[in-house]
Design a protein around this motif. Structure first.
Motif, PDB file in Angstrom:
ATOM      1  N   GLU A  42       0.841  -1.197   0.000  1.00  0.00           N
ATOM      2  CA  GLU A  42       0.000   0.000   0.000  1.00  0.00           C
ATOM      3  C   GLU A  42       0.874   1.244   0.000  1.00  0.00           C
ATOM      4  OE1 GLU A  42      -2.990   0.208   2.999  1.00  0.00           O
ATOM      5  OE2 GLU A  42      -3.631  -1.859   2.719  1.00  0.00           O
ATOM      6  N   CYS A  63       1.703   4.757   1.332  1.00  0.00           N
ATOM      7  CA  CYS A  63       1.494   5.450   2.607  1.00  0.00           C
ATOM      8  C   CYS A  63       2.023   6.872   2.472  1.00  0.00           C
ATOM      9  CB  CYS A  63       2.220   4.711   3.728  1.00  0.00           C
ATOM     10  SG  CYS A  63       1.936   5.417   5.349  1.00  0.00           S
ATOM     11  N   PHE A  70      -9.607   7.812  -5.697  1.00  0.00           N
ATOM     12  CA  PHE A  70      -9.723   7.083  -4.435  1.00  0.00           C
ATOM     13  C   PHE A  70     -11.073   7.448  -3.810  1.00  0.00           C
ATOM     14  CE2 PHE A  70      -5.127   6.832  -5.010  1.00  0.00           C
ATOM     15  CZ  PHE A  70      -4.863   5.547  -4.586  1.00  0.00           C
ATOM     16  N   SER A 130     -13.484   5.346  -2.558  1.00  0.00           N
ATOM     17  CA  SER A 130     -14.054   4.475  -1.521  1.00  0.00           C
ATOM     18  C   SER A 130     -13.366   4.731  -0.183  1.00  0.00           C
ATOM     19  CB  SER A 130     -13.895   3.002  -1.908  1.00  0.00           C
ATOM     20  OG  SER A 130     -14.636   2.710  -3.060  1.00  0.00           O
ATOM     21  N   ILE A 174     -12.553   3.761   3.493  1.00  0.00           N
ATOM     22  CA  ILE A 174     -12.482   2.505   4.244  1.00  0.00           C
ATOM     23  C   ILE A 174     -12.535   2.757   5.747  1.00  0.00           C
ATOM     24  CG2 ILE A 174     -11.157   0.398   4.646  1.00  0.00           C
ATOM     25  CD1 ILE A 174     -12.234   0.676   1.800  1.00  0.00           C
ATOM     26  N   HIS A 219      -7.738   5.485   5.476  1.00  0.00           N
ATOM     27  CA  HIS A 219      -7.564   4.444   4.467  1.00  0.00           C
ATOM     28  C   HIS A 219      -8.599   4.652   3.360  1.00  0.00           C
ATOM     29  CE1 HIS A 219      -5.774   2.433   8.046  1.00  0.00           C
ATOM     30  NE2 HIS A 219      -4.909   2.020   7.150  1.00  0.00           N
ATOM     31  N   LEU A 220      -8.111   4.719   2.128  1.00  0.00           N
ATOM     32  CA  LEU A 220      -8.980   4.887   0.968  1.00  0.00           C
ATOM     33  C   LEU A 220      -8.660   3.813  -0.071  1.00  0.00           C
ATOM     34  CD1 LEU A 220      -8.647   8.761   0.414  1.00  0.00           C
ATOM     35  CD2 LEU A 220     -10.361   7.571   1.785  1.00  0.00           C
ATOM     36  N   LEU A 221      -9.649   3.538  -0.921  1.00  0.00           N
ATOM     37  CA  LEU A 221      -9.494   2.544  -1.985  1.00  0.00           C
ATOM     38  C   LEU A 221      -9.876   3.179  -3.323  1.00  0.00           C
ATOM     39  CD1 LEU A 221      -9.244  -0.439  -3.066  1.00  0.00           C
ATOM     40  CD2 LEU A 221     -11.677  -0.668  -2.509  1.00  0.00           C
ATOM     41  N   SER A 222      -9.088   2.899  -4.352  1.00  0.00           N
ATOM     42  CA  SER A 222      -9.405   3.350  -5.704  1.00  0.00           C
ATOM     43  C   SER A 222      -9.761   2.138  -6.568  1.00  0.00           C
ATOM     44  CB  SER A 222      -8.210   4.074  -6.334  1.00  0.00           C
ATOM     45  OG  SER A 222      -8.443   4.289  -7.715  1.00  0.00           O
ATOM     46  N   ASN A 238      -7.219   0.038  -8.643  1.00  0.00           N
ATOM     47  CA  ASN A 238      -7.119  -1.225  -7.898  1.00  0.00           C
ATOM     48  C   ASN A 238      -6.005  -1.122  -6.861  1.00  0.00           C
ATOM     49  OD1 ASN A 238      -7.700  -3.848  -7.100  1.00  0.00           O
ATOM     50  ND2 ASN A 238      -6.309  -4.761  -8.610  1.00  0.00           N
ATOM     51  N   ARG A 296      -4.858   0.751  -2.789  1.00  0.00           N
ATOM     52  CA  ARG A 296      -5.225   1.414  -1.535  1.00  0.00           C
ATOM     53  C   ARG A 296      -4.178   2.470  -1.213  1.00  0.00           C
ATOM     54  NH1 ARG A 296      -8.834  -1.676   1.853  1.00  0.00           N
ATOM     55  NH2 ARG A 296      -9.372  -3.657   0.875  1.00  0.00           N
ATOM     56  N   ARG A 338      -2.893   4.914   2.233  1.00  0.00           N
ATOM     57  CA  ARG A 338      -2.984   5.229   3.660  1.00  0.00           C
ATOM     58  C   ARG A 338      -2.418   6.631   3.848  1.00  0.00           C
ATOM     59  NH1 ARG A 338       0.439   1.633   5.316  1.00  0.00           N
ATOM     60  NH2 ARG A 338      -1.085  -0.041   5.392  1.00  0.00           N
TER      61      ARG A 338
END
Length: 204
Positions: A29, A31, A54, A56, A58, A77-80, A84, A86, A88
């Motif tokens: 990930e 950071c 990003f 989503s 989390i 914490h985010l998700l793209s 695909n 993450r 931090r």
């Protein structure tokens, strides 16, 4: 994957020049470290930039480092789905420093920020309803701070005689506080195989 994350990190650092304190890749990930005053701008960019997306949310939580001047580290914490990947985002702040709420960016952060306030005492300015989430009304202190006593200060229980819930100070015998953790069978009053304290060989 690491090469892709490095490209993303270089892109973010270029676009947010002066806003990114540091970045590294850990456990697959990206950071990123930023200042408390820049957290909202950085997170908005990560969400809205067409390359990154990003979108989503989390989690948001914190870590307590009592030995540091900036004692707390707030972690997002985010998700793209597009990348695909993450990310931090970390920011360090002192015990009495406020940080901007991200509820306007990610409504799902509402309860996470309330939990972080409840457990660590971190104040999120601009939060629509910043109050305790997990502990009881009138709870003293913040349980996930490293200096919070392990036994707590108060307990809440149902009193059958009074027919109501009562709140009272915690009372523990000193014997229950005197653990040295030398034995996996701490507290039993008989000897067990493998217990180095069985013959009174307490190590100092």
């Amino acid at each position: 994957m690491d090469e892709t994350l490095r490209d993303l990190a270089d892109y973010i650092a270029l676009k947010l020049e002066g806003k990114i304190v540091d970045w590294h890749i850990s456990l697959g990930e990206l950071c990123i470290s930023t200042k408390p005053s820049d957290n909202l701008e950085v997170l908005r960019f990560l969400r809205d930039d067409q390359r990154l997306k990003f979108v989503s949310f989390i989690d948001v939580t914190a870590v307590d480092y009592p030995e540091r001047d900036a004692r707390f580290e707030v972690v997002y914490h985010l998700l793209s789905p597009k990348q695909n990947a993450r990310v931090r985002v970390k920011t360090s702040l002192g015990a009495n420093t406020q940080i901007k709420s991200i509820c306007g960016l990610f409504p799902g952060a509402n309860w996470c920020e309330r939990e972080t306030y409840d457990m660590y005492g971190i104040l999120f300015s601009g939060h629509p309803d910043l109050r305790r989430l997990l502990t009881d009304y009138g709870f003293d202190g913040h349980p996930l701070r490293k200096d919070f006593p392990l036994s707590g200060h108060y307990q809440v229980r149902y009193d059958d005689e009074k027919k109501r819930v009562v709140r009272e100070p915690v009372k523990l015998s000193q014997a229950f506080r005197d653990f040295d953790f030398l034995s996996p069978w701490e507290g039993v009053d008989y000897a067990l195989p493998g217990d180095e304290k069985a013959n009174g060989q307490k190590q100092g």
